[in-house]
Write a protein that holds these residues in place. Structure first.
Motif, PDB file in Angstrom:
ATOM      1  N   MET A   1       0.846  -1.205   0.000  1.00  0.00           N
ATOM      2  CA  MET A   1       0.000   0.000   0.000  1.00  0.00           C
ATOM      3  C   MET A   1       0.879   1.251   0.000  1.00  0.00           C
ATOM      4  O   MET A   1       1.878   1.315   0.710  1.00  0.00           O
ATOM      5  N   ASP A   2       0.519   2.229  -0.787  1.00  0.00           N
ATOM      6  CA  ASP A   2       1.296   3.453  -0.908  1.00  0.00           C
ATOM      7  C   ASP A   2       0.987   4.374   0.276  1.00  0.00           C
ATOM      8  O   ASP A   2      -0.100   4.909   0.402  1.00  0.00           O
ATOM      9  N   SER A   3       1.970   4.566   1.151  1.00  0.00           N
ATOM     10  CA  SER A   3       1.708   5.336   2.373  1.00  0.00           C
ATOM     11  C   SER A   3       1.647   6.836   2.105  1.00  0.00           C
ATOM     12  O   SER A   3       1.206   7.603   2.943  1.00  0.00           O
ATOM     13  N   THR A   4       2.088   7.279   0.908  1.00  0.00           N
ATOM     14  CA  THR A   4       2.059   8.706   0.621  1.00  0.00           C
ATOM     15  C   THR A   4       0.753   9.129  -0.049  1.00  0.00           C
ATOM     16  O   THR A   4       0.597  10.284  -0.433  1.00  0.00           O
ATOM     17  N   ALA A   5      -0.201   8.192  -0.189  1.00  0.00           N
ATOM     18  CA  ALA A   5      -1.438   8.516  -0.889  1.00  0.00           C
ATOM     19  C   ALA A   5      -2.208   9.607  -0.153  1.00  0.00           C
ATOM     20  O   ALA A   5      -2.335   9.581   1.062  1.00  0.00           O
ATOM     21  N   LEU A   6      -2.727  10.566  -0.908  1.00  0.00           N
ATOM     22  CA  LEU A   6      -3.590  11.598  -0.340  1.00  0.00           C
ATOM     23  C   LEU A   6      -5.009  11.054  -0.231  1.00  0.00           C
ATOM     24  O   LEU A   6      -5.666  11.187   0.791  1.00  0.00           O
ATOM     25  N   LEU A   7      -5.441  10.426  -1.309  1.00  0.00           N
ATOM     26  CA  LEU A   7      -6.790   9.880  -1.352  1.00  0.00           C
ATOM     27  C   LEU A   7      -6.694   8.383  -1.610  1.00  0.00           C
ATOM     28  O   LEU A   7      -5.920   7.957  -2.472  1.00  0.00           O
TER      29      LEU A   7
END
Ligand code: ADP
Ligand code: MG
Length: 357
Positions: free
Chosen positions: A1-7
């Motif tokens: 999972m991309d932890s930098t995702a905003l949404l």
């Protein structure tokens, strides 16, 4: 999972009665990204955006903004904003009143509102004197800028655009495409943009998602989607394309209907004993000529030649159907309709789509 995702969207499903409009959407959008959703009419693009801004309830799934769940948050409390195709400006208000409307709703003091409108007029490169201009007196391009200024008024985290340029004429659309891209760079905001125009998507986006029947078929940068589509659907959606049936026998020898294949031609992406679609974009096909050597070739007759501005498109009738070749105008090849032609390409110009013909 991309932890930098905003949404972040997880398992989004939306049903209208027994009809499933969105069928399991997972997505992560990064901060500051220009993310574009492309797909045919009815594929669920607007439905998805309506869920994201809170205009409609989802049937299943969760929506997270900066790690906080927002799918149950009412629309007016979500830090997102939407620009519609129709713009939805208030015709009886002037430019300034339109732009400050969201600030008024949020009970921002008049003095501060006026300052903010000036900032936004500057940002959108509209004269400050436009504060008092009536919407009816604004041109199409100016209205677009007013709608953008209004969308940015309360400094939303994400801007959603639902085909905002689709009703405009070609020139204005081209101008506003560039302005939008520029505005994105200047504001550093996250833009989520819907269009059914492939060209628009290619010009503006960091990443593109191709939507089909309520699902994402592929999410990638424009170049990857154009050159390495995962399916026939994506390949055909992303512009003109030639698709040939290709097989590798157990020993790795290649064969395909109407294709002459050089004995040393190799397709690493095609496993022995399988078949697939071999994709070649029209600009990669070459006409036969002195000293030319092809790994893959086809013969046929010229069906027609079409001028597309700076490019020329040739349609060639072959045993496996119409093949499209594209050249720059300066590389135009003089051919007569009905004339026999031979065209070819090399393995390096192709992409293998693991989908049976
Ligand atoms: P797009 O924006 O990609 O053209 P939409 O998201 O508007 O597609 O619609 C996707 C599908 O959901 C369409 O088949 C449409 O008819 C259906 N749909 C959208 N809104 C409703 C609604 N309120 N009630 C019933 N069906 C709907
Ligand atoms: Mg729509």
């Amino acid at each position: 999972m991309d932890s930098t995702a905003l949404l972040r969207l997880r398992g989004i499903v939306k049903k209208f009665g027994s009809f499933t409009a969105l069928n399991g959407i997972d997505l992560e959008i990064r901060e500051g990204e220009f993310f574009t959703i492309v797909g045919p009419s009815g594929s669920g693009k607007s439905t998805l955006i309506r869920l994201l801004v809170g205009m409609d309830d989802l049937t299943e799934g969760t929506i997270w903004l900066r790690g906080e769940r927002i799918d149950q948050t009412p629309a007016n409390l979500r830090p997102t904003c939407m620009v519609f195709q129709s713009l939805a400006l208030f015709p009886h208000m002037n430019v300034g009143q339109n732009i400050e409307f969201p600030l008024k709703l949020r009970k921002v003091a008049p003095q501060r509102r006026r300052e903010r409108v000036n900032e936004l007029l500057d940002l959108l490169r509209l004269p400050r004197s436009y504060y008092d201009k009536r919407i009816a007196q604004c041109s199409g391009g100016e209205r677009q800028r007013v709608a953008l200024a209004r969308a940015l008024a309360f400094d939303p985290e994400i801007l959603f655009f639902d085909e905002p340029l689709s009703a405009l004429d070609y020139r204005l659309r081209k101008t506003l495409e560039k302005e939008l891209k520029d505005l994105h760079a200047r504001t550093g905001k996250t833009f989520v943009y819907i269009t059914h125009s492939l060209e628009e998507a290619m010009v503006m986006s960091d990443r593109i998602a191709i939507m089909r029947e309520g699902r994402f078929e592929q999410i990638a940068v424009a170049d990857e989607i154009y050159n390495r589509p995962v399916s026939r659907f994506v390949a055909e959606f992303m512009g003109e394309v030639n698709l040939f049936e290709i097989r590798a026998d157990a020993g790795g020898t290649l064969s395909g209907k109407a294709l002459e294949i050089a004995p040393d031609a190799r397709l690493d992406a095609l496993a022995p004993g399988t078949e697939a679609l071999l994709m070649v974009r029209p600009e990669y096909l070459r006409f036969d000529g002195p000293g030319e050597r092809f790994e893959f070739a086809l013969s046929g007759t010229l069906h027609g030649e079409y001028a597309l501005g700076s490019r020329i498109q040739y349609e060639i009738e072959t045993e496996t159907g119409m093949v499209t070749v594209e050249k720059l105008r300066e590389d135009r090849v003089r051919l007569k309709e009905g004339q026999p032609v031979r065209v070819g390409f090399d393995a390096a110009d192709t992409h293998v789509i693991a989908e049976p013909a």
